[in-house]
Design an enzyme around this catalytic site. Structure first.
Site, PDB file in Angstrom:
ATOM      1  N   ASP A 255       9.890   3.930   1.425  1.00 40.61           N
ATOM      2  CA  ASP A 255       8.904   2.888   0.552  1.00 40.61           C
ATOM      3  C   ASP A 255       9.657   1.862   0.123  1.00 40.61           C
ATOM      4  O   ASP A 255      10.887   1.649   0.333  1.00 40.61           O
ATOM      5  CB  ASP A 255       8.000   3.602  -0.597  1.00 40.61           C
ATOM      6  CG  ASP A 255       8.847   4.015  -1.883  1.00 40.61           C
ATOM      7  OD1 ASP A 255      10.186   3.596  -1.870  1.00 40.61           O
ATOM      8  OD2 ASP A 255       8.305   4.345  -2.855  1.00 40.61           O
TER       9      ASP A 255
ATOM     10  N   TYR B 257       5.370   5.902   6.544  1.00 47.78           N
ATOM     11  CA  TYR B 257       5.666   6.320   5.187  1.00 47.78           C
ATOM     12  C   TYR B 257       4.765   7.715   4.753  1.00 47.78           C
ATOM     13  O   TYR B 257       5.368   8.650   4.409  1.00 47.78           O
ATOM     14  CB  TYR B 257       5.408   5.357   4.136  1.00 47.78           C
ATOM     15  CG  TYR B 257       5.584   6.046   2.715  1.00 47.78           C
ATOM     16  CD1 TYR B 257       6.552   6.386   2.541  1.00 47.78           C
ATOM     17  CD2 TYR B 257       4.387   6.131   1.754  1.00 47.78           C
ATOM     18  CE1 TYR B 257       6.895   6.970   0.978  1.00 47.78           C
ATOM     19  CE2 TYR B 257       4.246   6.858   0.707  1.00 47.78           C
ATOM     20  CZ  TYR B 257       5.602   7.195   0.222  1.00 47.78           C
ATOM     21  OH  TYR B 257       5.753   7.856  -0.988  1.00 47.78           O
TER      22      TYR B 257
ATOM     23  N   GLU C   1      -0.598   9.995  -1.930  1.00 47.09           N
ATOM     24  CA  GLU C   1      -0.031   8.892  -1.254  1.00 47.09           C
ATOM     25  C   GLU C   1      -1.023   7.788  -0.744  1.00 47.09           C
ATOM     26  O   GLU C   1      -0.522   6.466  -0.744  1.00 47.09           O
ATOM     27  CB  GLU C   1       0.664   9.626  -0.059  1.00 47.09           C
ATOM     28  CG  GLU C   1       1.623  10.561  -0.466  1.00 47.09           C
ATOM     29  CD  GLU C   1       2.964   9.938  -1.154  1.00 47.09           C
ATOM     30  OE1 GLU C   1       2.891   8.706  -1.109  1.00 47.09           O
ATOM     31  OE2 GLU C   1       3.844  10.496  -1.553  1.00 47.09           O
TER      32      GLU C   1
END
Length: 288
Positions: A136, A118, A35
């Site tokens: 996102d 996120y 991520e």
């Protein structure tokens, strides 16, 4: 609110790309690293870097044991190198606060360096299977079109999480799939420039399609051009210091032929301010 979950789940199970972080047992650390790398970087560029990173540092504790310079060097040309520094700091925090285990709770994840809404929810949902909305850029576009009938989403806001939560099924496992499916749909079908409605599993429930695909404007922030930018100069400085392999270079020897000397100096100053470069006695080096 139209039922978007069921067709998204069915579509994702048949069409999801085979990506490393979607493999069973990938783990919370791998998810966290992926991520970090995927922020503003295309999937194709991330995959080889991710594999190399996890081979070198299979746990947060392994990364924390090495100096920050190692992380910045391994980051190579992924861009936005502060992410490498933040990831190293997060690894140290995971080692020191959580006994080397990536935390599960969103609040604990948010307390780590470099982690926002996120990433925290992505780790909690995708690595640990907890029910959280994950949003996102691609998700926001899908929701803007399917639910709100807009061609592009507005500026990011806290309301994005509520909008995603509203379409999640109650079951945690299915909720995780819907989160991933919305992102995947935005990445490969409902794209910013060319929506492929003929391949979309929720086309029959999409408010934007039903309205005739109106152009409702685009308020997204545009990324500045890279060529000739300060970002390019910063990257060149870091590349030179990576090539020094753990040694300091004289300030004057770092990209001495850069076409804009003032921009070169500005890039070095900003890298020092960000903690990505250390200056001492007229020399520069990666952080230790």
């Amino acid at each position: 609110m139209p039922d978007l979950a069921a067709p998204l789940i069915a579509w994702y199970r048949e069409n999801a790309r085979d990506l490393p972080w979607r493999q069973p047992g990938f783990g919370a650390w791998g998810t966290l690293v992926s991520e970090f790398m995927l922020q503003q970087t295309p999937v194709a560029r991330v995959i080889p870097h991710l594999e190399g990173w996890l081979q070198r540092w299979p746990t947060p504790t392994a990364l924390a044991a090495d100096p920050p310079a190692a992380a910045v060097t391994q980051w190579a040309n992924l861009g936005y190198p502060r992410r490498a520094l933040w990831l190293h700091r997060a690894a140290v925090e995971i080692r020191d606060r959580h006994a080397g285990v990536v935390p599960r709770e969103v609040d604990d994840l948010l307390a780590l360096t470099g982690i926002g809404d996120y990433t925290a929810r992505a780790v909690a949902a995708f690595a640990y299977g907890d029910r959280h909305p994950v949003v996102d850029t691609n998700t926001r576009r899908v929701l803007a079109r399917a639910v709100d009938g807009r061609s592009q989403p507005g500026p990011p806001s806290k309301g994005d999480l509520a909008a995603m939560a509203a379409i999640l099924p109650a079951d945690s496992a299915e909720a995780a799939i819907v989160n991933a499916a919305a992102m995947e749909l935005g990445a490969v079908v409902c794209t910013a420039r060319a929506a492929r409605c003929d391949a979309c599993p929720i086309a029959d429930r999409c408010a934007w399609r039903a309205a005739g695909h109106p152009d409702t404007g685009d308020t997204r922030r545009r990324q500045a051009r890279y060529e000739g930018s300060d970002r390019q100069a910063r990257g060149a400085v870091l590349q030179a210091l990576r090539g020094a392999v753990g040694h300091a270079l004289a300030d004057a020897a770092v990209i001495p032929d850069w076409s804009d000397p003032a921009q070169r100096d500005r890039a070095i100053d900003s890298l020092i301010a960000d903690g990505l470069v250390e200056a001492s006695g007229g020399t520069l080096r990666l952080p230790h």
